[in-house]
Design an enzyme around this catalytic site. Structure first.
Site, PDB file in Angstrom:
ATOM      1  N   PRO A 282      44.405  68.050  18.194  1.00  0.00           N
ATOM      2  CA  PRO A 282      45.323  69.174  18.386  1.00  0.00           C
ATOM      3  C   PRO A 282      45.269  69.706  19.822  1.00  0.00           C
ATOM      4  O   PRO A 282      44.198  69.781  20.434  1.00  0.00           O
ATOM      5  CB  PRO A 282      44.794  70.226  17.410  1.00  0.00           C
ATOM      6  N   TYR A 320      63.045  72.372  26.032  1.00  0.00           N
ATOM      7  CA  TYR A 320      63.128  72.022  24.606  1.00  0.00           C
ATOM      8  C   TYR A 320      63.934  73.025  23.801  1.00  0.00           C
ATOM      9  O   TYR A 320      63.895  73.000  22.571  1.00  0.00           O
ATOM     10  CB  TYR A 320      61.716  71.935  23.977  1.00  0.00           C
ATOM     11  N   CYS A 345      66.699  80.848  40.684  1.00  0.00           N
ATOM     12  CA  CYS A 345      68.087  80.585  41.059  1.00  0.00           C
ATOM     13  C   CYS A 345      68.621  79.432  40.230  1.00  0.00           C
ATOM     14  O   CYS A 345      68.841  78.329  40.734  1.00  0.00           O
ATOM     15  CB  CYS A 345      68.165  80.244  42.541  1.00  0.00           C
ATOM     16  N   TYR A 374      50.986  74.880  26.941  1.00  0.00           N
ATOM     17  CA  TYR A 374      51.993  74.285  27.826  1.00  0.00           C
ATOM     18  C   TYR A 374      52.712  75.318  28.706  1.00  0.00           C
ATOM     19  O   TYR A 374      53.813  75.066  29.182  1.00  0.00           O
ATOM     20  CB  TYR A 374      53.005  73.448  27.009  1.00  0.00           C
TER      21      TYR A 374
END
Ligand code: LLP
Length: 416
Positions: A282, A320, A345, A374
């Site tokens: 994990p 995602y 931007c 992440y």
């Protein structure tokens, strides 16, 4: 004495978070005070949550699996030395997917025997470094077997796993799916069989590996995938990857470690037989809910609430379509609907499309939960924005474990 209204924060926040008079506390620390002390944006991590989640995974594996087993942290999810050291202390193994991650794991004090090296394009230098360090397992992909036959010194055998494409489409975003036929990771079963069947002088094929993908809510795709492994013969060790989903919003219903590990251990037992070494990797599920990001509101323009970070500290919404929630840190709870945007931007720099915020104003501290996985890992310097610090909180004490980047850091690699 003022009466304080105490409640437990929503389930997406780290364990032991609290709301006192509408103010969020993480690891006993008032996050508005943290924002003042350390600045924003900042990643705040509840140290106890990391430890409790590591222990929950270890206990789940010990309960559900009667053979030897190992919980291996996929370090890509949060490759900070303090996080790695903590998991080494908790007795986890570590998955590294590059020479850089190997370097971090060794520096953090992991026993090399507990390191698993991954990668679909490992370099000669990375393989050499792993062999020299004495890593426990190298997961074979691409041309690794032939290269390792040259790299491993005569008289030694490197324990390896063969990464197999199980041909399973897990129910997740296509960008984080890895077990399907078209995946760049691993060998199709027929090629894996051929590698297993060859005689290797310096490789010990200890077992098989797959990783189905990420943010998977239940163990059902593991049936077919483990079935593919079973068809390749009997081995001593099986590494069935990571992938357990976490709750990013209050509407998600992710499994607990005990359910996830229990389901996989049962499938492994049924299809592979008893007494095998079972390795699980994990990443996200060990770290995601332990971390939050603090931002400051720069301005409120119609329905846009603009903050001082964005896609430089959290790429997941853009890559995602990941959905997050947000709160005003000293006015927790539902409010009006806003679009939480970053400072970059780029029109895709939307952190939370439907944030319900209570009366957001410039200068407010905003918090987005579930950014432990992440976030820091994929942070970048787009628009010259320095990467945020990481702050560990525990029992009301905060300590800086990664400092904020400075503008000087932005030119520190220039040689001309
Ligand atoms: N093992 C292997 C071989 C992996 O490739 C990965 C993740 C893991 C374990 C850990 O998976 P987890 O338990 O974290 O789902 N950047 C994406 C995730 C990419 C994951 C890549 N490999 C994201 O932010 O969702």
């Amino acid at each position: 004495m003022m009466r304080r209204r105490m409640m437990t924060a929503r389930s997406v926040y780290p364990r032991n978070s609290a709301v006192e008079d509408g103010r969020l506390l993480i690891g006993g620390c008032d996050v508005v005070d943290l924002a003042r002390e350390f600045g924003t944006p900042a990643y705040v991590v509840a140290e106890d949550d990391l430890r409790e989640q590591a222990r929950a995974f270890k206990a789940a594996l010990a309960d559900a699996h009667e053979g030897p087993g190992e919980i291996v942290f996929a370090s890509k999810a949060f490759p900070a030395s303090a996080v790695l050291r903590l998991f080494a202390e908790e007795g986890l193994g570590v998955d590294v997917a590059s020479g850089g991650e190997l370097h971090l794991a060794l520096k953090a004090g992991f026993d090399p025997a507990k390191i698993v090296l991954h990668g679909n394009a490992k370099s000669e230098a990375e393989l050499t470094a792993a062999v020299e360090a004495g890593v426990g397992l190298i997961v074979l992909d691409g041309g690794d077997p032939e290269r390792l036959e040259r790299i491993v010194p005569a008289g030694r055998r490197q324990r390896c796993l063969v990464r197999v494409i199980p041909g399973v489409e897990a129910d997740t975003h296509e960008h984080i799916m890895t077990g399907h036929d078209a995946s760049k990771f691993g060998y199709p079963p027929s090629v894996a069989a051929e590698i297993i069947g060859r005689s290797w002088e310096r490789l010990e094929i200890a077992g098989l590996h797959f990783h189905l993908g990420s943010q998977i809510f239940d163990g059902s795709p593991f049936h077919a995938a483990v079935g593919t492994l079973a068809g390749l013969g009997e081995f001593g060790a099986y590494d069935l990857g990571g992938g357990m989903a976490v709750g990013y919003t209050r509407h998600d219903r992710p499994p607990e470690p005990a359910e996830w590990v229990g389901a996989i251990a049962e499938i492994a037992h049924d299809l592979l037989g008893p007494g095998k070494t079972l390795i699980l990797e994990p990443g996200r599920a060990l770290v995601a809910n332990a971390g939050v990001t603090l931002y400051s509101v720069e301005n409120v323009k119609q329905r846009f609430v603009a903050v001082d970070g964005g896609m430089s500290d959290n790429l997941r919404p853009m890559l995602y379509g990941a959905v997050y929630e947000a709160d005003v840190a000293d006015r927790m709870g539902d409010g009006e609907r806003y679009v939480l945007v970053g400072k970059h931007c780029e029109s895709t720099d939307v952190v939370v499309q439907g944030a319900t915020l209570r009366d957001p104003k410039p200068g407010d501290v905003l918090v987005t939960p579930v950014t432990g996985a992440y976030g820091h890992a994929m942070a970048n310097n787009y628009n010259g924005v320095p990467r945020p610090p990481v702050i560990f909180c525990k029992d009301g004490d905060a300590r800086l474990v990664v400092r904020r980047e400075t503008y000087e850091d932005l030119t520190s690699r220039d040689v001309a």
